[in-house]
Each structure stands twice: as C-alpha cells, then as structure tokens.
Write a protein that holds these residues in place. Structure first.
Motif, PDB file in Angstrom:
ATOM      1  N   SER A 286       0.844  -1.190   0.000  1.00 16.47           N
ATOM      2  CA  SER A 286       0.000   0.000   0.000  1.00 16.47           C
ATOM      3  C   SER A 286       0.881   1.243   0.000  1.00 16.47           C
ATOM      4  CB  SER A 286      -0.922  -0.009   1.222  1.00 16.47           C
ATOM      5  OG  SER A 286      -1.762   1.121   1.207  1.00 16.47           O
ATOM      6  N   GLN A 287       1.472   1.526  -1.172  1.00 17.19           N
ATOM      7  CA  GLN A 287       2.359   2.684  -1.323  1.00 17.19           C
ATOM      8  C   GLN A 287       2.418   3.088  -2.786  1.00 17.19           C
ATOM      9  OE1 GLN A 287       6.041   0.986   0.084  1.00 17.19           O
ATOM     10  NE2 GLN A 287       6.691   0.418  -1.983  1.00 17.19           N
TER      11      GLN A 287
ATOM     12  N   LYS B 114      -3.254   3.936  -4.674  1.00 13.75           N
ATOM     13  CA  LYS B 114      -2.446   5.097  -4.295  1.00 13.75           C
ATOM     14  C   LYS B 114      -1.670   5.656  -5.483  1.00 13.75           C
ATOM     15  CE  LYS B 114      -2.157   4.284   0.592  1.00 13.75           C
ATOM     16  NZ  LYS B 114      -1.316   4.275   1.782  1.00 13.75           N
TER      17      LYS B 114
ATOM     18  N   HIS C 113      -1.948   9.443  -6.935  1.00 12.86           N
ATOM     19  CA  HIS C 113      -0.748  10.287  -7.013  1.00 12.86           C
ATOM     20  C   HIS C 113      -0.541  10.842  -8.428  1.00 12.86           C
ATOM     21  CE1 HIS C 113       3.244  11.814  -6.095  1.00 12.86           C
ATOM     22  NE2 HIS C 113       3.614  11.321  -7.270  1.00 12.86           N
TER      23      HIS C 113
END
Length: 195
Positions: free
Chosen positions: A34-35, A64, A68
C-alpha cells in the motif's frame, strides 16, 4: 481493420493473462504494498503529462499510484494485475487500454517473478498495452541485496530475484529489440520507446 487489430490485441493480452494466472507456480499476490512506487513518483514529475493514458502493469490492489499520478500530472492511470485485481477489472482495463497507453509502467514486478519465461510474458503483456507509435515502457525493480541469488520469501509464498536493475535489460530487449526500440537506464528506471 482497426477494430480487428484492437480485438486481436485484446485477445492477446487476455491470453497472456490466462497463461500467467494459471502457469506461474509462485504468484505475486502477497507482494502488493500500500504505497506509491518510487518510479511512479519520478515519472509523474518528469514524463507524464495532462491527459496521458497510463497502464500500471502489475500495479497491485491499491489505488495510491492512480491518485498520485492524477494529482501530480493530471494523467489517467489504470492498474492491470492478474493476481491482485479481479478478472472483470482486468478485462475492462484490457478493453479500454489495449494498444492505447502513452506509458506503461511495471514497477517492482519483475523482481518477484522467478522464471525468465514468465518475466518475458509479463513484459510482453505490458507491451501490448502500449500505443504502437508513441507508447513508452518503464520498468523498475526492488533489487534486494543485489547479489542475484534469488530465493523464496514470506514463508515460501513469494519470491525475490535480488538482481540489480541492469540485469533486467536483456530480458526487456527480448521483447523490445534494439533494432526497433531505444533503451535507457537512469534514475532507477529502464525506459523504452520506439526509434
């Protein structure tokens, strides 16, 4: 003719998806983090522009990266992942994006694929999303200890190759040959575009 070519490209992507899904003995399902991948951050600030269509091949189960990229460059990213997204989701991405992506990323995917043949299939699957004239491919990996001594991780449920990025270039060139494509390796990313 264009519709026939689009349908063939969709069929090829789905065929690669089924091969990888059914044939890879060590999956990457447990490696989704989770990044936002570091390469995605770099590319969002240097390569992606407003309105670009991007496919994150093997992008995991989290959004994510999508968020982003939208915030940083106002580009549209779609995640395709045979192990962390549903078949319906992947089929929709395939129908929407096959042969249309301005950029295809493959971040931290190659390093968790043990067999070279499966790695080549994944790179080919990513290539099938690229726009045939101006699409670009970008690959980054987690190098681990960089020794090239691959081994099982997470109690035998996943794998890490522990290879430096430059070791992946020959695999990329099998799918993107020198005769047709330019390759660069910088800032931790292999990038490929048509000559």
């Amino acid at each position: 003719f264009i519709q026939i070519m689009q349908t063939l490209k969709e069929h090829l992507i789905l065929r690669v998806f089924r091969i990888v899904e059914n044939d890879q003995t060590i999956t990457s399902a447990k490696t989704s983090l989770s990044q936002v991948a570091a390469a995605t951050k770099k590319l969002a600030n240097s390569h992606f522009k407003s309105g670009d269509k991007i496919v994150d091949y093997g992008g995991g189960k989290y959004d994510k990266g999508i968020d982003h990229v939208k915030e940083a460059s106002n580009a549209d990213m779609h995640v395709y992942d045979p192990f962390n997204r549903s078949r319906e989701h992947n089929d929709k991405v395939t129908k929407t994006m096959a042969g249309k992506a301005d950029h295809v990323t493959m971040n931290n995917v190659g390093n968790v694929i043990k067999d070279d043949s499966h790695l080549h299939q994944a790179i080919q699957g990513a290539k099938n999303f690229m726009h045939p004239e101006h699409g670009q491919f970008h690959m980054s990996v987690y190098e681990g200890d960089g020794t090239g001594n691959g081994r099982m991780t997470q109690g035998g449920e996943s794998y890490q190759r522990h290879e430096k990025l430059k070791e992946y270039l020959p695999h990329v060139k099998k799918v993107f040959p020198d005769s047709e494509y330019q390759h660069s390796v910088k800032n931790g990313i292999i990038s490929v575009k048509r000559k």
